[in-house]
Design an enzyme around this catalytic site. Structure first.
Site, mmCIF file in Angstrom:
data_model
loop_
_atom_site.group_PDB
_atom_site.id
_atom_site.type_symbol
_atom_site.label_atom_id
_atom_site.label_comp_id
_atom_site.label_asym_id
_atom_site.label_seq_id
_atom_site.Cartn_x
_atom_site.Cartn_y
_atom_site.Cartn_z
ATOM 1 N N HIS A 272 0.842 -1.206 0.000
ATOM 2 C CA HIS A 272 0.000 0.000 0.000
ATOM 3 C C HIS A 272 0.878 1.257 0.000
ATOM 4 C CE1 HIS A 272 -3.240 -2.748 0.405
ATOM 5 N NE2 HIS A 272 -2.994 -3.045 1.669
ATOM 6 N N ASP A 323 -4.817 -8.617 -3.112
ATOM 7 C CA ASP A 323 -5.070 -8.325 -1.705
ATOM 8 C C ASP A 323 -6.355 -8.964 -1.168
ATOM 9 O OD1 ASP A 323 -5.035 -7.255 0.813
ATOM 10 O OD2 ASP A 323 -5.005 -5.162 0.233
HETATM 11 ZN ZN ZN Z 1 -3.224 -6.891 2.808
#
Ligand code: ZN
Length: 457
Positions: A272, A323
């Site tokens: 991220h 993810d």
């Molecule tokens: Zn993650």
């Protein structure tokens, strides 16, 4: 699964660019042995243009089964944190059999979309009450079995998760299944490494859940003695609330704190890294770590936009991951990565790579390189001698790809919607997808259906 000795390719994207008639030879253990000009008539012929398989650098496999379950508005404002409550509720019921069935389905879906290897950020370790299973690596072994069934390359990253907030706060009830000490985690890592031995391109690494979940001492203990070249992944700066809490705790932002306290290197993947200042962005790019970008999940969770233009201007490396698996498509994630920046900048063709006019091809090549690095696979990324034989055969009969050649093919594959762009997939030398369908589709879906029935019942 059918194991090939090689593939004769009429059109192929090699590390140096597109080539015509080319033979790719595989070793008996599924690596690329040689890439030679000309078509060997003794080998099967690829029935479409061939591109390298994409590594998926961030996965929590079990979350695939809850994709779509958190799209209902709650009584108050919804956020990452309300999504997380849904996830904790889901985790409470999951058995090892369920986790394996879900992961096998997910990995087969990844392969049909052109992901050929995955870094599994594995934190669901224990029984629902938090007790370790008799075999501490029970859940890790389930991931390994699922990857075997689907035939996807695996970098398994058992996750150290010890606390519920910055500064060693006690964990919440919903986090019991995730918790380990550095010693407990090392036991899982060692058992997983033994169970994975002998498979081409497979390896273990280490993940630190986040700075919320590990203290500086625990991080140091987990990293102690790790051989160089071992992948180390961490969630970082995904949410502004997380940045604020980190500043309140330490006076530093998460990325700042990490760069000050950990030996961040090209072995690391910062997943991220959405909320960074200009200085943090430049520093992460300089240290050679990979930014693990998950655009569809980050959009789904309302995280924010990664500062991609500044990061790339500093030579930053990135790869993509699915993810939470709200979507499982490398092209959709690459497309959204570029579109987010277009919407923010009110421009077109923003993430242009040096020396590459084609945005789709540039994004694909860069994510391939970053993903290969993040999965801990040394050597030239893509279809090159020494790499696992991971090849994707595009479908020349897909109208979106008709009449396209060279990088225009990749631009169409990435940007022109989501059709049936992938015809066949070879992973570690074995045919895993044929005519757009996983070769074990029926059995994998049947096991998944049984797991869902158990979970609902
Ligand atoms: Zn993650």
């Amino acid at each position: 699964m059918e194991r090939l000795a090689g593939l004769a390719c009429g059109r192929i994207r090699l590390p140096g660019g597109w080539a015509g008639d080319t033979t790719v030879r595989f070793s008996p253990d599924g690596r690329i042995e040689a890439v030679e000009p000309g078509l060997d008539p003794a080998l099967p012929r690829a029935d479409g243009p061939v591109i390298p398989g994409m590594p998926n650098l961030h996965s929590h496999a079990f979350q695939r089964a809850m994709a779509g379950l958190a799209e209902r508005a709650g009584p108050a404002e919804d956020s990452f944190w309300t999504w997380r409550d849904t996830m904790y509720g889901f985790v409470r019921r999951l058995t090892p059999e369920d986790a394996q069935a879900i992961a096998a389905l997910l990995y087969s879906e990844m392969l049909t979309q052109g992901y050929t290897a995955v870094a599994e950020f594995h934190y669901l370790h224990h029984a629902p009450d938090g007790t370790p299973y008799a075999d501490r690596a029970e859940m890790a072994t389930r991931i390994i079995a699922a990857a075997d069934t689907a035939g996807i390359g695996l970098t398994l990253l058992p996750v150290l998760y010890a606390h519920g907030g910055f500064g060693g706060q006690p964990p919440a009830d919903g986090q019991r299944r995730f918790l380990n000490t550095p010693g407990g985690l090392r036991a899982i890592l060692d058992a997983a490494a033994r169970a994975m031995a002998g498979r081409t391109g497979w390896r273990t690494g280490l993940a630190l859940h986040s700075l919320r979940a590990v203290t500086a001492d625990e991080m140091a203990a987990a990293l102690d003695g790790l051989p160089p070249g071992t992948p180390v992944h961490i969630h970082i700066a995904e949410q502004t609330a997380e940045v604020d809490a980190c500043v309140a705790w330490s006076g530093r932002r998460p990325v700042e704190w990490l760069l000050d306290h950990a030996p961040v290197s090209p072995d690391w993947c910062l997943v991220h890294a959405t909320h960074m200042t200009a200085d943090e962005t430049a520093a992460v790019a300089r240290c050679g770590a990979v930014a693990g970008l998950c655009p569809t999940t980050e959009a789904n969770l309302g995280d924010g936009l990664f500062p991609a233009p500044a990061f790339l201007a500093h030579g930053g490396r990135f790869g993509i991951g699915s993810d939470s698996h709200i979507s499982v498509s490398p092209t959709e994630d690459l497309r959204l990565l570029e579109y987010g920046q277009r919407l923010a900048a009110r421009q077109r063709n923003v993430l242009r790579q040096p020396g590459e006019a084609s945005i789709g091809a540039g994004l694909y090549r860069t994510a391939l390189a970053g993903g290969t690095q993040a999965l801990g696979r040394p050597g030239t990324p893509g279809i090159a001698a020494g790499q696992p034989a991971d090849l994707v055969i595009l479908n020349p009969d897909d109208p979106r790809l008709m009449g396209r050649d060279g990088d225009a093919l990749l631009d169409a594959h990435v940007f022109a919607g989501s059709g049936h762009g992938v015809r066949g997939v070879v992973a570690a030398g074995c045919v895993v997808v044929r005519d757009g369908r996983h070769v074990r589709h029926g059995a994998i879906v049947a096991a998944y259906r049984r797991a869902l029935e158990r979970l609902r019942g």
